[in-house]
Design an enzyme around this catalytic site. Sequence first.
Site, PDB file in Angstrom:
ATOM      1  N   ASP A 182       0.859  -1.187   0.000  1.00 41.56           N
ATOM      2  CA  ASP A 182       0.000   0.000   0.000  1.00 41.56           C
ATOM      3  C   ASP A 182       0.895   1.236   0.000  1.00 41.56           C
ATOM      4  O   ASP A 182       1.551   1.532   1.003  1.00 41.56           O
ATOM      5  CB  ASP A 182      -0.899   0.027   1.240  1.00 41.56           C
ATOM      6  CG  ASP A 182      -2.019  -1.007   1.201  1.00 41.56           C
ATOM      7  OD1 ASP A 182      -1.919  -1.976   0.419  1.00 41.56           O
ATOM      8  OD2 ASP A 182      -2.980  -0.845   1.973  1.00 41.56           O
ATOM      9  N   LYS A 190      -6.993   3.433  -2.925  1.00 45.17           N
ATOM     10  CA  LYS A 190      -7.342   3.373  -1.498  1.00 45.17           C
ATOM     11  C   LYS A 190      -7.598   4.784  -0.985  1.00 45.17           C
ATOM     12  O   LYS A 190      -6.871   5.717  -1.310  1.00 45.17           O
ATOM     13  CB  LYS A 190      -6.198   2.705  -0.735  1.00 45.17           C
ATOM     14  CG  LYS A 190      -6.357   2.647   0.783  1.00 45.17           C
ATOM     15  CD  LYS A 190      -5.165   1.911   1.402  1.00 45.17           C
ATOM     16  CE  LYS A 190      -5.151   2.034   2.926  1.00 45.17           C
ATOM     17  NZ  LYS A 190      -3.980   1.350   3.524  1.00 45.17           N
ATOM     18  N   LYS A 206     -10.256   0.152  -2.140  1.00 49.62           N
ATOM     19  CA  LYS A 206     -10.090  -0.126  -0.717  1.00 49.62           C
ATOM     20  C   LYS A 206     -10.515   1.098   0.078  1.00 49.62           C
ATOM     21  O   LYS A 206      -9.984   2.190  -0.109  1.00 49.62           O
ATOM     22  CB  LYS A 206      -8.640  -0.493  -0.385  1.00 49.62           C
ATOM     23  CG  LYS A 206      -8.410  -0.738   1.118  1.00 49.62           C
ATOM     24  CD  LYS A 206      -6.993  -1.208   1.395  1.00 49.62           C
ATOM     25  CE  LYS A 206      -6.727  -1.298   2.897  1.00 49.62           C
ATOM     26  NZ  LYS A 206      -5.353  -1.776   3.204  1.00 49.62           N
TER      27      LYS A 206
END
Length: 217
Positions: free
Chosen positions: A91, A153, A182
Amino acid sequence: MNREELLRRVDHTVLSQTATWEEIRTLCDDAVAYGTASVCIPPSYVKRAKEYLGDRMAVCTVIGFPNGYNTTAVKVFETKEALREGADEIDMVVNLGDVRMGEFEKVTEEIRALKEACGEKVLKVIIETCLLTEEEKIALCRAVTEAGADYIKTSTGFSTAGATFADVELFAARVGPEVKIKAAGGISSFADAEQFVNLGADRLGTSRLVKIVKAEG
């Protein structure tokens, strides 16, 4: 959607600055016990966590976290090191200064460089929606798509706010068909988790859902 289905979408997360191995190990045990998608942990614990978990659970870690202003070369090095130590998913945080200056080609190239480093491993791109205008969010949906990342995300969970329903709706309308979503930051109930999924989120970054089930058990 039942709780087990929602938990299978959770990146069970501990990223606090003071996290100890005992906390990380408990996180890993709980992730296995409750069947989450992964554990999301600081890079310094990746090797130990992977050795502890083996193939029982995917290990996710963060790059350029939480501010995103590391150089691309540093982020690529961080990524390669994390993968070498056993990370299954990455991430990364985008450079928000570049975003604010409208340098989206540069942002796209950085994401592309990290995806190249990841190869077949999953890359999620944190854009920190709470600090962005709607136009910037839309431009980043395009950048993430063009760069070939696997996920966009919402948040680090370390800024002024976390995931919102509106941002997930925007992502769902604007990212390419190969890009998943996400939602992360502030997800504190199964009802909210289900709503995020219904709006298009495939993953949920949170530790609270497992804590809820564990407290009831």
